[in-house]
Design a protein around this motif. Structure first.
Motif, PDB file in Angstrom:
ATOM      1  N   GLY A 277       0.774  -1.193  -0.131  1.00 49.59           N
ATOM      2  CA  GLY A 277       0.093   0.077   0.037  1.00 49.59           C
ATOM      3  C   GLY A 277       0.943   1.202   0.078  1.00 49.59           C
ATOM      4  N   ASN A 278       1.907   1.109  -0.367  1.00 49.04           N
ATOM      5  CA  ASN A 278       3.059   2.371  -0.505  1.00 49.04           C
ATOM      6  C   ASN A 278       3.298   2.604  -1.724  1.00 49.04           C
ATOM      7  OD1 ASN A 278       4.859   4.241  -0.101  1.00 49.04           O
ATOM      8  ND2 ASN A 278       6.329   2.839   0.851  1.00 49.04           N
ATOM      9  N   GLY A 279       2.981   3.898  -2.364  1.00 45.38           N
ATOM     10  CA  GLY A 279       3.131   4.150  -3.624  1.00 45.38           C
ATOM     11  C   GLY A 279       4.634   4.620  -3.886  1.00 45.38           C
ATOM     12  N   GLY A 280       5.380   4.692  -3.079  1.00 43.96           N
ATOM     13  CA  GLY A 280       6.792   4.818  -3.414  1.00 43.96           C
ATOM     14  C   GLY A 280       7.019   6.164  -2.804  1.00 43.96           C
ATOM     15  N   ALA A 281       8.368   6.597  -3.377  1.00 43.31           N
ATOM     16  CA  ALA A 281       8.968   7.673  -2.800  1.00 43.31           C
ATOM     17  C   ALA A 281       8.013   9.147  -2.740  1.00 43.31           C
ATOM     18  CB  ALA A 281      10.659   8.066  -3.098  1.00 43.31           C
ATOM     19  N   GLU A 282       7.847   9.222  -4.141  1.00 46.27           N
ATOM     20  CA  GLU A 282       6.818  10.307  -4.607  1.00 46.27           C
ATOM     21  C   GLU A 282       5.751  10.453  -3.668  1.00 46.27           C
ATOM     22  OE1 GLU A 282       7.659  12.809  -6.726  1.00 46.27           O
ATOM     23  OE2 GLU A 282       9.688  12.070  -6.983  1.00 46.27           O
ATOM     24  N   GLN A 283       5.108   9.394  -3.470  1.00 48.06           N
ATOM     25  CA  GLN A 283       3.817   9.377  -2.598  1.00 48.06           C
ATOM     26  C   GLN A 283       4.109   9.831  -1.171  1.00 48.06           C
ATOM     27  OE1 GLN A 283       1.076   6.076  -3.051  1.00 48.06           O
ATOM     28  NE2 GLN A 283       0.161   6.534  -1.027  1.00 48.06           N
ATOM     29  N   GLU A 284       5.360   9.491  -0.726  1.00 48.67           N
ATOM     30  CA  GLU A 284       5.539   9.997   0.542  1.00 48.67           C
ATOM     31  C   GLU A 284       6.079  11.410   0.611  1.00 48.67           C
ATOM     32  OE1 GLU A 284       8.655   8.559   4.028  1.00 48.67           O
ATOM     33  OE2 GLU A 284       8.759   7.211   2.162  1.00 48.67           O
ATOM     34  N   LEU A 285       6.436  11.731  -0.317  1.00 48.15           N
ATOM     35  CA  LEU A 285       6.863  13.242  -0.347  1.00 48.15           C
ATOM     36  C   LEU A 285       5.661  13.998  -0.683  1.00 48.15           C
ATOM     37  CD1 LEU A 285      10.162  13.328  -2.755  1.00 48.15           C
ATOM     38  CD2 LEU A 285       9.994  13.688  -0.198  1.00 48.15           C
ATOM     39  N   ASP A 286       4.743  13.900  -1.142  1.00 43.52           N
ATOM     40  CA  ASP A 286       3.406  14.539  -1.367  1.00 43.52           C
ATOM     41  C   ASP A 286       2.915  14.473   0.187  1.00 43.52           C
ATOM     42  OD1 ASP A 286       4.104  14.715  -4.203  1.00 43.52           O
ATOM     43  OD2 ASP A 286       2.849  13.267  -4.861  1.00 43.52           O
ATOM     44  N   GLU A 287       2.635  13.218   0.653  1.00 45.65           N
ATOM     45  CA  GLU A 287       2.134  13.441   1.926  1.00 45.65           C
ATOM     46  C   GLU A 287       2.680  14.217   3.119  1.00 45.65           C
ATOM     47  OE1 GLU A 287       2.059   9.438   3.059  1.00 45.65           O
ATOM     48  OE2 GLU A 287       0.461   8.527   1.849  1.00 45.65           O
ATOM     49  N   LEU A 288       4.127  14.359   2.853  1.00 46.61           N
ATOM     50  CA  LEU A 288       5.006  15.180   3.913  1.00 46.61           C
ATOM     51  C   LEU A 288       4.542  16.724   3.563  1.00 46.61           C
ATOM     52  CD1 LEU A 288       8.254  13.406   4.196  1.00 46.61           C
ATOM     53  CD2 LEU A 288       6.615  13.625   5.775  1.00 46.61           C
ATOM     54  N   ARG A 289       4.559  16.989   2.367  1.00 50.60           N
ATOM     55  CA  ARG A 289       4.181  18.337   1.821  1.00 50.60           C
ATOM     56  C   ARG A 289       2.823  18.749   2.275  1.00 50.60           C
ATOM     57  NH1 ARG A 289       6.741  16.466  -3.230  1.00 50.60           N
ATOM     58  NH2 ARG A 289       8.678  17.266  -3.543  1.00 50.60           N
ATOM     59  N   ALA A 290       2.032  17.824   2.212  1.00 50.12           N
ATOM     60  CA  ALA A 290       0.398  18.286   2.575  1.00 50.12           C
ATOM     61  C   ALA A 290       0.531  18.384   4.073  1.00 50.12           C
ATOM     62  CB  ALA A 290      -0.439  16.946   2.277  1.00 50.12           C
ATOM     63  N   LYS A 291       1.123  17.705   4.875  1.00 45.83           N
ATOM     64  CA  LYS A 291       1.298  17.687   6.173  1.00 45.83           C
ATOM     65  C   LYS A 291       2.034  19.178   6.656  1.00 45.83           C
ATOM     66  CE  LYS A 291       1.315  13.008   7.822  1.00 45.83           C
ATOM     67  NZ  LYS A 291       1.901  11.745   8.245  1.00 45.83           N
ATOM     68  N   GLY A 292       2.959  19.679   5.880  1.00 44.80           N
ATOM     69  CA  GLY A 292       3.771  20.804   5.933  1.00 44.80           C
ATOM     70  C   GLY A 292       2.969  21.985   5.822  1.00 44.80           C
ATOM     71  N   LEU A 293       1.928  22.023   4.919  1.00 41.71           N
ATOM     72  CA  LEU A 293       1.101  23.101   4.745  1.00 41.71           C
ATOM     73  C   LEU A 293       0.003  23.311   5.791  1.00 41.71           C
ATOM     74  CD1 LEU A 293       0.212  22.231   0.922  1.00 41.71           C
ATOM     75  CD2 LEU A 293       1.681  24.160   1.820  1.00 41.71           C
ATOM     76  N   LYS A 294      -0.099  22.576   6.565  1.00 37.11           N
ATOM     77  CA  LYS A 294      -1.011  22.397   7.692  1.00 37.11           C
ATOM     78  C   LYS A 294      -0.414  23.158   9.012  1.00 37.11           C
ATOM     79  CE  LYS A 294      -3.787  18.730   6.196  1.00 37.11           C
ATOM     80  NZ  LYS A 294      -4.636  17.284   6.592  1.00 37.11           N
ATOM     81  N   LYS A 295       1.064  23.284   9.062  1.00 41.61           N
ATOM     82  CA  LYS A 295       1.647  23.601  10.141  1.00 41.61           C
ATOM     83  C   LYS A 295       1.727  25.087  10.164  1.00 41.61           C
ATOM     84  CE  LYS A 295       3.114  19.401  11.803  1.00 41.61           C
ATOM     85  NZ  LYS A 295       2.518  19.153  13.223  1.00 41.61           N
ATOM     86  N   ASN A 296       1.769  25.690  11.364  1.00 40.91           N
ATOM     87  CA  ASN A 296       1.899  27.114  11.530  1.00 40.91           C
ATOM     88  C   ASN A 296       3.557  27.366  11.766  1.00 40.91           C
ATOM     89  OD1 ASN A 296       1.137  29.838  11.810  1.00 40.91           O
ATOM     90  ND2 ASN A 296       0.627  29.498  13.717  1.00 40.91           N
ATOM     91  N   TRP A 297       4.054  27.396  10.293  1.00 41.76           N
ATOM     92  CA  TRP A 297       5.430  27.815  10.290  1.00 41.76           C
ATOM     93  C   TRP A 297       5.851  29.175  10.025  1.00 41.76           C
ATOM     94  CZ3 TRP A 297       6.748  22.563   7.890  1.00 41.76           C
ATOM     95  CH2 TRP A 297       6.817  21.578   8.655  1.00 41.76           C
TER      96      TRP A 297
END
Length: 303
Positions: A277-297
């Protein structure tokens, strides 16, 4: 395997014709029994060959197609079975005359004549002695000529030079057999059974992978030892070409194998990622970017 068995195995499977581009030399006994002038008729019928040079001692099958040639061999077979064989200078000539055949050829004996079911006439001939055409008497109904026999000097004594040449020829022949899988394995057995320096030279002259004009040059060399040395040069050149082909083939195969390996590994990784169920490195990077957008940085940290 005896040479007789080699002959029987390949006689009918390797029939050559006047258009033959390659011939496997076959030998009944390994003996060539040179002729004497008294053994020849005053005028000898001459059979032109398009893509072959016959050497003394060598036995080859030839399918005869031209009407002149058919008349020649049929008459010769009814009489003394002795003919002259000469290579054509131009293989495209359908009715070669005096100026279109080499002057140096080979006197041959017709061992057998066969009429095949398809109507073709096949003869099995053995070279006896080299000859030189001195005068063409007629061209119809077929070529006939006055010829002189050409005798040659082979030093059969086991001196150092002769032994070295014999070993070199056999060693080169073994390398060619190893590098060229198209040559029948029985050729190796035939080679091992040849004890005559003269016949070894003629056997290999018939079998080398070179043009008719080159084989003709070998036939025209009167000194047998010099002919063997010239033959060795052609064989060493052939070995170099075959080795180069193998190097290129191996390199191409290696490149293809590496590409296939990389492709296979990528496919395997994709299958494993899908299973987990792992789409690979690109999918993981997309998920991290999406989480980063939700952070108040701060802008610097976000960047």
């Amino acid at each position: 395997m005896e040479l007789n068995n080699f002959y029987n195995s390949y006689l009918f499977s390797e029939l050559a014709d006047e258009d033959a581009e390659e011939l496997i030399p076959l030998d009944l006994t390994g003996e060539d029994d040179e002729l004497e002038p008294g053994d020849l008729p005053e005028e000898l019928p001459i059979l032109p060959l398009k893509n072959a040079v016959l050497f003394p001692g060598v036995v080859i099958p030839i399918t005869v197609g031209r009407q002149k040639s058919i008349r020649l061999v049929k008459k010769a077979y009814r009489t003394n079975k002795i003919i002259g064989v000469a290579a054509q200078m131009n293989s495209s000539a359908e009715d070669p005359g005096e100026k279109e055949i080499y002057k140096v050829g080979t006197v041959a004996k017709i061992l057998k004549m066969l009429v095949l079911p398809d109507g073709n006439t096949t003869i099995i001939i053995q070279g006896k002695s080299r000859m030189e055409i001195k005068q063409v008497v007629q061209e119809n109904p077929y070529l006939t000529a006055k010829v002189d026999l050409l005798h040659e000097n082979f030093i059969e004594d086991e001196n150092k030079e002769t032994v070295a040449i014999i070993y070199s020829l056999k060693d080169a022949a073994k390398k060619i057999l190893k590098l060229n899988p198209e040559i029948p394995k029985e050729a190796q057995a035939a080679l091992e059974n040849i004890n005559s320096f003269k016949f070894l030279t003629h056997f290999l002259c018939s079998n080398i992978n070179t043009e008719v004009k080159d084989k003709q040059k070998l036939l025209e060399i009167n000194d047998g030892n010099k002919r063997a040395e010239a033959l060795l040069k052609y064989m060493l050149k052939d070995i170099q070409v075959l080795e180069l082909k193998h190097e290129i083939h191996d390199k191409v195969n290696t490149d293809i194998d590496q590409q296939q390996r990389d492709y296979y590994l990528r496919q395997q990784m994709k299958v494993l990622q899908d299973e987990l169920g792992n789409g690979g490195a690109e999918q993981e990077l997309d998920e991290l970017r999406a989480k980063g957008l939700k952070k108040n940085w701060s802008s610097e940290v976000a960047e």
